[in-house]
Design an enzyme around this catalytic site. Structure first.
Site, PDB file in Angstrom:
ATOM      1  N   CYS A 155      29.977  28.876 -11.821  1.00 49.16           N
ATOM      2  CA  CYS A 155      30.690  28.157 -12.886  1.00 49.16           C
ATOM      3  C   CYS A 155      29.829  28.110 -14.142  1.00 49.16           C
ATOM      4  O   CYS A 155      30.339  28.263 -15.265  1.00 49.16           O
ATOM      5  CB  CYS A 155      31.059  26.740 -12.437  1.00 49.16           C
ATOM      6  SG  CYS A 155      32.500  26.669 -11.339  1.00 49.16           S
ATOM      7  N   ASP A 206      25.112  41.865 -10.446  1.00 50.72           N
ATOM      8  CA  ASP A 206      24.340  41.026  -9.530  1.00 50.72           C
ATOM      9  C   ASP A 206      22.871  41.033  -9.957  1.00 50.72           C
ATOM     10  O   ASP A 206      22.315  42.065 -10.332  1.00 50.72           O
ATOM     11  CB  ASP A 206      24.480  41.536  -8.096  1.00 50.72           C
ATOM     12  CG  ASP A 206      24.062  40.505  -7.065  1.00 50.72           C
ATOM     13  OD1 ASP A 206      24.935  39.992  -6.350  1.00 50.72           O
ATOM     14  OD2 ASP A 206      22.836  40.215  -6.975  1.00 50.72           O
ATOM     15  N   HIS A 214      33.616  35.044  -4.523  1.00 51.49           N
ATOM     16  CA  HIS A 214      33.233  36.232  -5.298  1.00 51.49           C
ATOM     17  C   HIS A 214      33.379  37.480  -4.463  1.00 51.49           C
ATOM     18  O   HIS A 214      33.208  37.461  -3.252  1.00 51.49           O
ATOM     19  CB  HIS A 214      31.790  36.117  -5.815  1.00 51.49           C
ATOM     20  CG  HIS A 214      30.782  35.826  -4.751  1.00 51.49           C
ATOM     21  ND1 HIS A 214      30.584  34.551  -4.254  1.00 51.49           N
ATOM     22  CD2 HIS A 214      29.917  36.620  -4.079  1.00 51.49           C
ATOM     23  CE1 HIS A 214      29.640  34.572  -3.333  1.00 51.49           C
ATOM     24  NE2 HIS A 214      29.222  35.830  -3.196  1.00 51.49           N
TER      25      HIS A 214
END
Ligand code: 5GP
Ligand code: ZN
Length: 112
Positions: free
Chosen positions: A7, A30, A98
């Protein structure tokens, strides 16, 4: 959600290498890539894991898969693996839903 890393990435509070963003989802590389190309696509709405997908929020999942197909095409990924870890026992470390997208020569053994 105030204490959620993803978030905070979505809001810009934590920097990320952004690949794509729209009203519904956010895609970024990533921080610890497991293959030549490794990015994550997350819904902007905080959904903690796949167990929380229901009739009220599931439309974002098909949207994310459309976005993955588009990004993979733009990045000219010939083949790729999409992974979702759901729950700590399955290796989920960030409790914001995710999808990992992995591609490249060093893609490891298939899991299933
Ligand atoms: P999981 O283990 O929950 O399926 O995947 C979480 C992923 O998030 C891991 O691959 C990890 O490297 C990545 N990650 C954790 N913290 C950050 C961060 O602050 N920035 C980015 N870009 N990736 C992160
Ligand atoms: Zn979150």
């Amino acid at each position: 959600m105030s204490d959620c890393i993803f978030c905070k990435i979505i809001s810009g509070e934590i920097p990320s290498k952004k690949l794509y963003e729209d009203d519904l989802c956010y895609a970024f590389y990533d921080i610890a890539p497991q293959s030549d190309v490794h990015f994550l696509v997350v819904p902007k709405e905080h959904i903690s894991c796949a167990k929380e997908i229901n009739g009220g929020n599931s439309s974002v999942i098909s949207h994310i898969f459309e976005v993955i197909a588009r990004l993979a095409s733009e990045l000219k990924l010939d083949s790729y693996r999409i992974i979702n870890n759901c729950g700590e026992g399955a290796g989920q470390t960030v409790m914001h839903l995710h999808f990992h997208v992995l591609s490249g020569k060093n893609l490891g053994e298939r899991l299933i």
